[in-house]
Scaffold this motif. Sequence first.
Motif, PDB file in Angstrom:
ATOM      1  N   THR A   1      -7.352  -3.020  10.420  1.00 29.51           N
ATOM      2  CA  THR A   1      -7.712  -4.301  10.675  1.00 29.51           C
ATOM      3  C   THR A   1      -8.414  -4.539   8.966  1.00 29.51           C
ATOM      4  OG1 THR A   1      -8.293  -4.574  12.716  1.00 29.51           O
ATOM      5  CG2 THR A   1      -9.941  -6.593  11.045  1.00 29.51           C
ATOM      6  N   PHE A   2      -9.015  -3.818   8.294  1.00 31.25           N
ATOM      7  CA  PHE A   2      -9.169  -3.383   6.602  1.00 31.25           C
ATOM      8  C   PHE A   2      -7.500  -3.648   5.989  1.00 31.25           C
ATOM      9  CE2 PHE A   2      -9.360  -1.635   3.047  1.00 31.25           C
ATOM     10  CZ  PHE A   2     -10.537  -2.360   2.081  1.00 31.25           C
ATOM     11  N   LEU A   3      -6.772  -3.004   6.141  1.00 26.28           N
ATOM     12  CA  LEU A   3      -5.673  -2.877   5.859  1.00 26.28           C
ATOM     13  C   LEU A   3      -4.925  -4.304   5.912  1.00 26.28           C
ATOM     14  CD1 LEU A   3      -4.222   0.766   6.229  1.00 26.28           C
ATOM     15  CD2 LEU A   3      -4.855  -0.514   4.807  1.00 26.28           C
ATOM     16  N   ARG A   4      -4.727  -4.689   7.149  1.00 26.47           N
ATOM     17  CA  ARG A   4      -4.116  -6.186   6.840  1.00 26.47           C
ATOM     18  C   ARG A   4      -4.874  -7.793   6.815  1.00 26.47           C
ATOM     19  NH1 ARG A   4      -4.199  -5.125  12.533  1.00 26.47           N
ATOM     20  NH2 ARG A   4      -5.522  -6.201  12.538  1.00 26.47           N
ATOM     21  N   GLU A   5      -6.104  -6.907   6.113  1.00 28.31           N
ATOM     22  CA  GLU A   5      -6.816  -8.259   5.693  1.00 28.31           C
ATOM     23  C   GLU A   5      -7.029  -8.330   4.608  1.00 28.31           C
ATOM     24  OE1 GLU A   5     -10.179  -9.438   7.905  1.00 28.31           O
ATOM     25  OE2 GLU A   5      -9.647  -9.697  10.195  1.00 28.31           O
ATOM     26  N   LEU A   6      -6.618  -7.448   3.433  1.00 25.47           N
ATOM     27  CA  LEU A   6      -6.682  -7.148   2.058  1.00 25.47           C
ATOM     28  C   LEU A   6      -6.353  -8.800   1.488  1.00 25.47           C
ATOM     29  CD1 LEU A   6      -5.109  -3.443   1.446  1.00 25.47           C
ATOM     30  CD2 LEU A   6      -7.546  -4.607   0.498  1.00 25.47           C
ATOM     31  N   SER A   7      -6.136  -9.562   0.588  1.00 30.65           N
ATOM     32  CA  SER A   7      -5.853 -10.438   0.246  1.00 30.65           C
ATOM     33  C   SER A   7      -4.402  -9.847  -0.322  1.00 30.65           C
ATOM     34  CB  SER A   7      -7.340 -10.283  -1.090  1.00 30.65           C
ATOM     35  OG  SER A   7      -6.723 -10.167  -2.263  1.00 30.65           O
ATOM     36  N   GLU A   8      -4.212  -9.127  -1.001  1.00 36.91           N
ATOM     37  CA  GLU A   8      -3.073  -8.289  -1.240  1.00 36.91           C
ATOM     38  C   GLU A   8      -2.488  -7.448  -0.597  1.00 36.91           C
ATOM     39  OE1 GLU A   8      -0.154  -8.292  -4.469  1.00 36.91           O
ATOM     40  OE2 GLU A   8      -2.275  -7.811  -5.307  1.00 36.91           O
ATOM     41  N   PRO A   9      -1.249  -6.867   0.129  1.00 36.65           N
ATOM     42  CA  PRO A   9      -1.082  -5.522   1.152  1.00 36.65           C
ATOM     43  C   PRO A   9      -1.579  -4.855   0.218  1.00 36.65           C
ATOM     44  CG  PRO A   9       1.138  -6.830   0.303  1.00 36.65           C
ATOM     45  CD  PRO A   9      -0.417  -7.677   0.082  1.00 36.65           C
ATOM     46  N   LEU A  10      -1.693  -3.496   0.692  1.00 40.22           N
ATOM     47  CA  LEU A  10      -2.001  -2.000  -0.573  1.00 40.22           C
ATOM     48  C   LEU A  10      -0.671  -1.535  -0.958  1.00 40.22           C
ATOM     49  CD1 LEU A  10      -3.730  -0.044  -0.877  1.00 40.22           C
ATOM     50  CD2 LEU A  10      -2.608   1.200   0.688  1.00 40.22           C
ATOM     51  N   LEU A  11       0.733  -1.748  -0.582  1.00 44.34           N
ATOM     52  CA  LEU A  11       1.660  -1.817  -1.406  1.00 44.34           C
ATOM     53  C   LEU A  11       2.137  -2.611  -2.435  1.00 44.34           C
ATOM     54  CD1 LEU A  11       4.674  -0.332   1.089  1.00 44.34           C
ATOM     55  CD2 LEU A  11       3.314   0.732  -1.093  1.00 44.34           C
TER      56      LEU A  11
ATOM     57  N   LEU B   1      -3.107   4.566  -1.372  1.00 48.99           N
ATOM     58  CA  LEU B   1      -2.268   4.977  -0.651  1.00 48.99           C
ATOM     59  C   LEU B   1      -1.989   5.999  -0.523  1.00 48.99           C
ATOM     60  CD1 LEU B   1       0.701   3.315   0.048  1.00 48.99           C
ATOM     61  CD2 LEU B   1       1.506   3.824  -1.170  1.00 48.99           C
ATOM     62  N   LYS B   2      -2.249   7.388  -1.850  1.00 46.50           N
ATOM     63  CA  LYS B   2      -2.052   8.757  -1.207  1.00 46.50           C
ATOM     64  C   LYS B   2      -2.927   8.914  -0.974  1.00 46.50           C
ATOM     65  CE  LYS B   2      -1.470  12.583  -3.866  1.00 46.50           C
ATOM     66  NZ  LYS B   2      -1.876  13.545  -5.401  1.00 46.50           N
TER      67      LYS B   2
ATOM     68  N   LEU C   1       0.841  -2.213   5.802  1.00 51.06           N
ATOM     69  CA  LEU C   1       0.932  -2.346   4.204  1.00 51.06           C
ATOM     70  C   LEU C   1       2.020  -3.100   3.111  1.00 51.06           C
ATOM     71  CD1 LEU C   1       1.905   1.942   4.653  1.00 51.06           C
ATOM     72  CD2 LEU C   1      -0.705   0.589   4.300  1.00 51.06           C
ATOM     73  N   LEU C   2       2.505  -3.337   4.193  1.00 47.28           N
ATOM     74  CA  LEU C   2       3.285  -4.424   3.284  1.00 47.28           C
ATOM     75  C   LEU C   2       4.146  -6.022   3.673  1.00 47.28           C
ATOM     76  CD1 LEU C   2       4.971  -4.804   0.284  1.00 47.28           C
ATOM     77  CD2 LEU C   2       6.747  -3.981   1.734  1.00 47.28           C
ATOM     78  N   TRP C   3       3.852  -6.992   3.662  1.00 51.30           N
ATOM     79  CA  TRP C   3       4.276  -8.573   3.468  1.00 51.30           C
ATOM     80  C   TRP C   3       4.278  -9.297   2.730  1.00 51.30           C
ATOM     81  CZ3 TRP C   3      -0.904  -6.156   4.727  1.00 51.30           C
ATOM     82  CH2 TRP C   3      -2.114  -7.259   3.684  1.00 51.30           C
ATOM     83  N   PRO C   4       5.373 -10.308   2.903  1.00 48.92           N
ATOM     84  CA  PRO C   4       5.963 -11.344   1.432  1.00 48.92           C
ATOM     85  C   PRO C   4       4.443 -11.913   1.627  1.00 48.92           C
ATOM     86  CG  PRO C   4       6.768 -11.544   4.199  1.00 48.92           C
ATOM     87  CD  PRO C   4       5.870 -10.722   4.551  1.00 48.92           C
TER      88      PRO C   4
END
Length: 325
Positions: free
Chosen positions: A203-213, A251-252, A283-286
């Motif tokens: 959930t934390f990763l998905r709710e970042l304002s910009e994807p981790l990647l 990410l690492k 980790l990634l979305w448009p």
Amino acid sequence: MDYTVVYFHYGLRSGNKPSLRWLREAYNEFDRKYKKNLKALYVVHPTNFIRILWNIFKPFISHKFGKKVTYVNYLAELRDHLNYEQLIVPPDVIRHDERLRATQKSGPLPPVKSPPPRPPLPTQQFGVSLQYLCEKNKGAIIPLVISQTVAYLKEKGLKTEGIFRRSARVQLIKDIQKLYNLGKPVSFEQYGDVHVAAVILKTFLRELSEPLLTFAVYHHVLEIVRVESSLRVTTCKQIVESLPEHNFVVLKYLVSFLHMVSQESISNKMSASNLACVFGVNLLWPPQGSVSLSALTPINIFTEILVEHCDTVFASRCPPGQVLP
């Protein structure tokens, strides 16, 4: 894997309505695990027909399955149950919803809009950027939610079958998010369920304002399917090395942990490929909209390479102050 179904009932006509016999045969055709793993079935804009149909089917459907069905009269009600922004709602359904709501009051109603975003709390952990977290958390490179969930899962969850595939109670996850956002301590020990920490991490990763990647590499990742198999690890390495330093370090840290999880796949059934299916879209979305079905394959391939070949992908670039899980 647990899953949720949202059924938009509007549009059912006599010409496309399946027979009761077909529906019964279709239900019986599904293996028990699909019925067991269904988390919820939301029926949007139900009519008298669907309610009558449900009563007819009750004798053939298990009591547990029946409890998973929820009628949703208006699209706005979906926001109380799931992440509405991730849904692709057909325009005809949206227009139908507006007409229904207009009949409840005099005059047409404006489309349902999300409330304006509130400024984040100084202690906010969810829904903000990595940079914001670093500034507010006294320069800590690894976000608190990631470090705490990874530490707990390393100790308790590495051998748990289906780790990251199971769900947790929605309200419980919201309560834990609130604790984090208010700067209050969170102890996963008290919940006695490793899947709670696993869901919080996703959930934390998905709710970042910009994807981790980051958005910048989105189209580069989609091109991975055009790269020869023998060159894909090198290509992934080049893409990862183009990330900002903070994103690279986090990410690492995360992928190194996921590699550890994959090393226990005999017990937890979570290979690098399975982990990629779970974490790729987190980790990634448009920049606009949600991930399309055609984008899932390259994103999952890229994520699988990260997990399986993490030592190679992250080998050369070692920013100062790097932390390993």
